[in-house]
Design a protein around this motif. Structure first.
Motif, PDB file in Angstrom:
ATOM      1  N   ALA A  19     -15.358 -35.875 -95.887  1.00  0.00           N
ATOM      2  CA  ALA A  19     -14.070 -35.362 -96.361  1.00  0.00           C
ATOM      3  C   ALA A  19     -14.271 -34.318 -97.452  1.00  0.00           C
ATOM      4  N   ARG A  20     -15.178 -34.615 -98.349  1.00  0.00           N
ATOM      5  CA  ARG A  20     -15.430 -33.666 -99.432  1.00  0.00           C
ATOM      6  C   ARG A  20     -16.039 -32.377 -98.880  1.00  0.00           C
ATOM      7  N   THR A  65     -10.666 -26.734 -96.207  1.00  0.00           N
ATOM      8  CA  THR A  65      -9.280 -27.071 -96.540  1.00  0.00           C
ATOM      9  C   THR A  65      -8.871 -26.528 -97.908  1.00  0.00           C
ATOM     10  N   TYR A  66      -9.685 -26.794 -98.917  1.00  0.00           N
ATOM     11  CA  TYR A  66      -9.299 -26.367-100.256  1.00  0.00           C
ATOM     12  C   TYR A  66      -9.239 -24.843-100.387  1.00  0.00           C
ATOM     13  N   ASN A  75     -13.210 -30.432 -97.366  1.00  0.00           N
ATOM     14  CA  ASN A  75     -12.362 -29.880 -98.421  1.00  0.00           C
ATOM     15  C   ASN A  75     -13.004 -28.647 -99.048  1.00  0.00           C
ATOM     16  N   SER A 111     -19.393 -36.948 -99.117  1.00  0.00           N
ATOM     17  CA  SER A 111     -18.636 -37.492 -97.998  1.00  0.00           C
ATOM     18  C   SER A 111     -18.247 -36.340 -97.066  1.00  0.00           C
ATOM     19  N   PHE A 126     -12.047 -34.612 -87.015  1.00  0.00           N
ATOM     20  CA  PHE A 126     -11.793 -34.876 -88.433  1.00  0.00           C
ATOM     21  C   PHE A 126     -10.338 -34.586 -88.774  1.00  0.00           C
ATOM     22  N   VAL A 127      -9.616 -35.649 -89.031  1.00  0.00           N
ATOM     23  CA  VAL A 127      -8.240 -35.499 -89.519  1.00  0.00           C
ATOM     24  C   VAL A 127      -8.022 -36.464 -90.665  1.00  0.00           C
ATOM     25  N   SER A 128      -7.384 -35.959 -91.694  1.00  0.00           N
ATOM     26  CA  SER A 128      -6.961 -36.853 -92.779  1.00  0.00           C
ATOM     27  C   SER A 128      -8.098 -37.718 -93.305  1.00  0.00           C
ATOM     28  N   GLN A 129      -9.211 -37.123 -93.610  1.00  0.00           N
ATOM     29  CA  GLN A 129     -10.333 -37.823 -94.224  1.00  0.00           C
ATOM     30  C   GLN A 129     -11.104 -38.711 -93.266  1.00  0.00           C
ATOM     31  N   ALA A 130     -10.704 -38.714 -91.996  1.00  0.00           N
ATOM     32  CA  ALA A 130     -11.369 -39.613 -91.061  1.00  0.00           C
ATOM     33  C   ALA A 130     -11.859 -38.851 -89.838  1.00  0.00           C
ATOM     34  N   VAL A 144     -11.843 -39.388 -86.076  1.00  0.00           N
ATOM     35  CA  VAL A 144     -11.262 -40.289 -85.090  1.00  0.00           C
ATOM     36  C   VAL A 144     -11.512 -39.711 -83.697  1.00  0.00           C
ATOM     37  N   VAL A 176      -7.343 -26.901 -91.452  1.00  0.00           N
ATOM     38  CA  VAL A 176      -6.949 -28.268 -91.168  1.00  0.00           C
ATOM     39  C   VAL A 176      -6.745 -28.437 -89.669  1.00  0.00           C
ATOM     40  N   ILE A 177      -6.998 -29.652 -89.205  1.00  0.00           N
ATOM     41  CA  ILE A 177      -6.682 -29.983 -87.811  1.00  0.00           C
ATOM     42  C   ILE A 177      -5.385 -30.771 -87.827  1.00  0.00           C
ATOM     43  N   ALA A 178      -4.297 -30.094 -87.478  1.00  0.00           N
ATOM     44  CA  ALA A 178      -2.985 -30.739 -87.516  1.00  0.00           C
ATOM     45  C   ALA A 178      -2.075 -29.998 -86.547  1.00  0.00           C
TER      46      ALA A 178
END
Lengths: 469, 469, 469, 469
Positions: B368-369, B376-377, B372, B366, B14-18, B20, B390-392
């Protein structure tokens, strides 16, 4: 052989709500690596000191669209997308417009011809449905959805476009059963016609009366009505180009009730007011678009909506007409009544810098919200994600590389569209897209195009993603 | 030497709402590469068929917190964080509680001692401010903020904790000037005391009266009042553990007015109702927490708030007491009045699976939600981002690796806390965290701990990030 | 010669929000004295132990109205007004309905013929405007207003009646310039037609689907739209037969914004629910009216609206059709689809007792509010005040004399209309009109008519009084 | 012997929402006849060409009230009620104020002494409850209610008066069980103190900062809180002197939820703004009252509330202090900080003419609404109806006889209070009370007093009537 076709090195890259320092490795137009100190690429782009954001997705623009009144748009796919990429937008979604009596497929084919070999940006099409006959509803639209045209725009106003309530309900039913998203232009046609006649019969024909013929209540009513249709059919909709507090109140009300109502706003509703229509030098027609810009109090409410989640999409609604052109704003002469002036203003190239500057630079909007509104959310809503709208492994290597500190002043002379004005002339902004990258190729650097027209590709859209938040 | 200390391979990341498909390269506990077909690592984790999400951040939990009434929490840092990591949470933020008369620094030191060498998860501390003397306000809190304690919790109820209106205003002023976020427990103390006395004097002492002593109006009032203080001081606040429609109405109202009001809710407000307090077998005290769970109509409104943006944070509010323990729920005997029963329920380990299953699996939320709200939030709000949440590239290599299809039934026997019950016994969920990774080390796999206690590190928080959306 | 033609002696008389003990002296049909111990009259009515209230004004009823589908109403002016006066109503305002293509004046003349020499109650006419041609708008309506027809009803639904948005705006303009009040039947026609076809095509044709074809959202939408028209034209309107919370929310919202929106509700929305339509014995069609009754939660909101000022008018919307009559409810056979069953239920005689009992007797409504809603406010709004709707010197001597303590059960066998059922059969109420007095004559006593038909007089209405509160 | 002690002949008399031409027959101070051409009275008053309205009831005024800070009110019962009757007010309800530590009965006796043989107007007392000890709550207040003191005022601000939340709840419980109405001064004390200190410490001490120390949010918060207490106890309350949109929003919200919240506003909130406090000539202290006047946008919302039913009562809140008096506004010197200036402005005599002129004459308010707000509704709410507040058989013969067309300019020189200024100096109004009649006696004519002081009688109040509408 180098590990990558291209490496973007040393930038601050926006991923997952954060700017992180990393390199981006690209192969075959896709992002295949994010990392510290990536191996070399055949091409190297030095992004140090700059921000690498997902390329912009402009989900509402009109290019080379034939008008039933004979007006001719100033931008075709070449000039419009040239302008778009110079402003950091890598994907555009203009409209393929069905005229009454026409097959949807004829419209689609017509637009493919207009776009083919012309576009600098990648592009998909929304369909404008103006004649939802049984054939269209039962056969053409479901088939179009299956082939990648998964969003319809419908109008509640404009004589040549508008659907009646029953037609809207039936179009929403198709969207629900076949998996499309419906975008609604929400203004009450009868109210506008009635007000226009009252104003014109009183001799009020100058551009400022354009705003008086389309007051907020007219937009609010149609918004409420569209929400009701969405509720009855039980399908999400998106209200396009929301102009101010009254429509926002309806949208927020609906969302609190649990309805899936999405909303878009545009630069004209945060950077212009109806005072612009009241131009003492007779250039008010420059700013005629529908709904009209409102006032500062409304701007503030729109900003709050951008900030707190009323809006998911920030588009240009680029609709380009030259000023003195008898096929443009002067279609019926320079002194024609406001009701005869083609509606729309240009904005493809200025959309991102304006919002970046007033939003991110000035602290009104987080960078994450900026990216969501201008790229990620439109890509998700319109079924282009995660190919577009995100920096992630596997996604297309589409980027806007920003110098976040560059300060410059908008001047039409510097823009790349074919329109003879910009409504934002003279506004100074901070933040500039220095390079735009599409599928790993730098398409513009500092305003110079580095590729040929036609490098943009057509995109088939998947089903809309309604779970944005 | 391998390129990486560890590679997580083949998962959907899960990165950036997706989600992948990509590999994750880790070195020195940090993510240094995301890519297709990364080189080998010293250690390899096969994530194929599974989802790799950012590790959970539980921003509201109570561990080993001394109680002024003599009750003793069932979980200390060892057992609490053991439970947390087994549920996919990699960072916890419990409270360092200042008692009246105590220095804030004494509280901080006390909690460091309690946590030191005990924790499986990384941890930061919120401060509970219960005695905002001039020294505390002018000296201790600004210094604590500077040293990484950037969030304060204040209470509008509980005799030993509550601040009066003036004290709240003054505490908010410190938060504003020194850069902290204030979390507010919003219930009106006088109303609760008055209702409690009325009920008890009428002989109504069983647990179901706990809910009647704390009706929604009592929470709504305090929420409105806290919002007013935030408005007057012009500083954001976060309302913790919001239980239902009435408080949500106030929060949404404030946000529409442009105020920066954040909100948290908890599993008990979407998975329990006040009917649970009315247990014919005398176990209603299992569910006593404040505010109390409401009813199904309120649950629905909370879900809508999770979905549409009222809430930014979903925490456990883990507050663990054993049932028959004279230092736990039975502090004053098994038949004590509801007002004498320690407040709180356990939830660190069940928080993520419950929300994943009812939210993501069942399509209410979702992915993403979900990420978050649970990771994340909270990391952003509490100044731990982008190190956490976050995964970054550059972030700590903290992950919850999910089998999204695993279906299992919650049973206290299988949980890892030291509490003798779970309020969610018997609920069947789909989605399970099979491995939890913290700074590149697998800390649990299938419920077996693979590291020693004390591997968790203390985190200093930066300034809160209020630009969440 | 006696001082008075008639004296009503010893009652508790409702004047100025109070019940006061006094005598009423009448001469020439008008009240000429209120006092303690008035001199004798030629006739004396002993009202001791009873309440003397202003006679009821039923501002929404259909009598002998020709239907375009061939249905025939069960009540003509004789039977309808007979029923009205037996229920305490002294003035009725039925509709003179213009058919498409017809002159308004032809409609007025037709209804005068139908009413002439038939009515027991005094009567005025509302006009139904279904064909607002230029002649109607510019000539006929202004002239009709000048001659005492100062209220128009318009429909947003029903194929043979409905106006489009433009026609509504133009009709409102006439009301504004010439001084009339417009009553709006607010339901969205297209939505109803679409839902009806969906339901019928799925085989759902029994009466309970009548309610599903006309959900609250359909009424709410049209209410919001009508409010918008009122706002744009800047003229007050009245929304008739409001059925529940959703429309009420819109009306209250408009009033808070300062708009002059008036509203009416009817007995069916506080005494019936949509469950009545779901009759296992096949009598659901008894309760088919539009909008349909809703549920108990909506009833409660309607009561709150009656109590707190959302509503100014409480009318019967009497629309009488016999049950098994091939010219009545069975027009298209007993098993016809709900959409083919004539809409409407009887209620002229039961309106006042039902509201008195559930409102005044049971303490939900003050007596003053009851009188305002059923008599004074309709008289004021429709330009009949202070001739009607009030007990004051100079007013017509119209009274309903109530035994406030009499308890009785509604039975169609005891009612005086010509309809073969009442939807309120079996409801027990407290409060009964023992005598009805019109212009000083007792027209009924204990359900026996004491005058001949035709004693009712036609009333010309003055300009509406919009300053009700 | 004449039939009547007095007959008022030929006027237009306000009864039951209407002005009707009739004579009024009076005997023993009560209205005993209303009729056309009444027989002669011993005294005759010619009211032709004028309007006879119920005498005003001023339900919120302070007379001869000792202040804990040593300030002395400019008006005692003689001068205050002299002023009241000259402005058309026939009944006043000032406050008997309990000081902390004092018995309620001691306060009542004190005020009876102050009022005895002094008043021109009839009068009742509200009690100010500032020390609700168990004795007060359980014994004194129930007994006081039984003896005719059925309304309590409580303060949420002012150091010497304010109750905490628990005390408010307990006082409301007494009101509920014993049948009284509680009036609430709703401003948050802590917020005001905190803001005042901030402002003063920044050197902001001139009168305009009075408004900044008491912003709308402070009033809104306390209003919401008071509403919550009313909801929890389930007893109606009345919010006094509501100043603008924010508090109104809360009140309307509560009423839509079905709560019995009543509200009062005052002339200062529709005729003054906070700009008055910013007086360049140093007279801003003339306008210091709490809550402070707001701005024009708020005035407009207050007018809408008067018109549509938010407000039931329009009072003066007369609180008279002389300007340069060291026992008045200059208590702490002419340059004292705003927080040291006694709060309050005079208004007993100007209340009715101001509202009549701006409301009735200028068409913002119906005459019925004017009478309700200034006479009938306060009489009903405070248990004086139908003895006071109405023209009906049996009621006291209290009248304000108006020349509705007389235009005049307010000048303090012409007023009858003992205050050295009026905040409304120079405002021109249309409508003048030419005679005031109390229990059948003309007490003033054209500003000349025709009776001796002490003719006013003490009134015991019955239970409040909460069914106003």
């Amino acid at each position: 052989m180098a590990a990558f076709d291209c490496v973007i090195r040393g930038g601050e890259v926006f991923v997952s709500q954060a700017l992180v320092r990393c390199d981006i490795g690209i192969r075959d137009g896709r992002i295949v690596a994010l990392g510290e100190h990536l191996d070399a690429g055949d091409e190297e782009i030095d992004a140090s000191g700059r921000w690498v954001l997902p390329g912009g997705v402009d989900a509402h623009c009109h290019l080379d669209q034939p008008m039933s009144d004979g007006a001719v748009m100033a931008d075709n796919f070449e000039t419009g997308t040239r302008s778009a990429v110079c402003g950091g937008t890598t994907t555009v979604i203009p409209f393929a417009c069905q005229f009454k009596g026409q097959s949807v497929w004829a419209a689609i084919e017509d637009y493919h011809q207009r776009a083919s070999q012309q576009s600098y940006a990648d592009y998909a099409f929304h369909l404008i449905v103006s004649d939802p006959t049984p054939t269209v509803l039962q056969d053409e639209l479901p088939r179009a959805i299956a082939e990648g045209y998964t969003s319809f725009k419908i109008y509640m106003t404009y004589e040549d476009m508008k659907l009646n309530d029953r037609q809207i309900l039936e179009t929403l039913m198709v969207a629900k059963s076949a998996g499309a998203i419906v975008m609604v232009h929400a203004e009450n046609a009868d109210c506008i016609d009635w007000l226009t006649e009252l104003l014109e019969s009183a001799g009020h024909t100058t551009p400022e009366y354009h705003a008086k013929a389309r007051p907020s209540a007219v937009e609010r009513e149609a918004t409420h009505r569209a929400i009701t249709f969405s509720e009855l059919v039980d399908v999400p909709i998106l209200i396009v180009h929301v102009s101010g507090a009254e429509a926002i109140e309806q949208i927020d009300w609906a969302r609190r009730r649990g309805l899936n109502i999405f909303a878009e706003t545009c630069p004209q509703y945060v950077f212009l007011t109806s005072d612009h229509l009241h131009d003492p030098e007779g250039c008010g027609h420059k700013f005629i678009c529908s709904p009209p810009p409102r006032d500062q109090a409304n701007q503030k409410v729109v900003w709050n909506g951008l900030r707190t989640g009323t809006f998911q999409v920030f588009s240009s609604d680029h609709a380009p007409f030259n000023l003195d052109d008898p096929k443009g704003k002067a279609l019926h002469g320079k002194n024609a009544s406001f009701s005869k002036i083609p509606n729309g203003i240009p904005g493809l190239e200025t959309r991102l810098p304006l919002l970046f500057s007033a939003g991110v630079t000035q602290g009104q909007l987080s960078l994450a919200r900026f990216v969501n509104l201008t790229s990620t959310y439109p890509a998700r809503l319109y079924g282009l994600f995660p190919q577009k709208g995100v920096i992630a492994i596997g996604a297309d290597a589409d980027f806007a590389i920003w110098d976040p500190h560059a300060t410059w002043t908008i001047a039409n002379a510097d823009l790349h569209h074919a329109v003879d004005y910009t409504p934002y002339e003279g506004i100074t902004v901070t933040g500039r897209v220095t390079e735009t990258v599409i599928r790993g190729r730098v398409v513009q650097r500092d305003g110079r195009l580095l590729v040929e027209k036609g490098s943009g590709q057509f995109l088939r859209c998947h089903a809309p993603d309604f779970d944005l938040m």
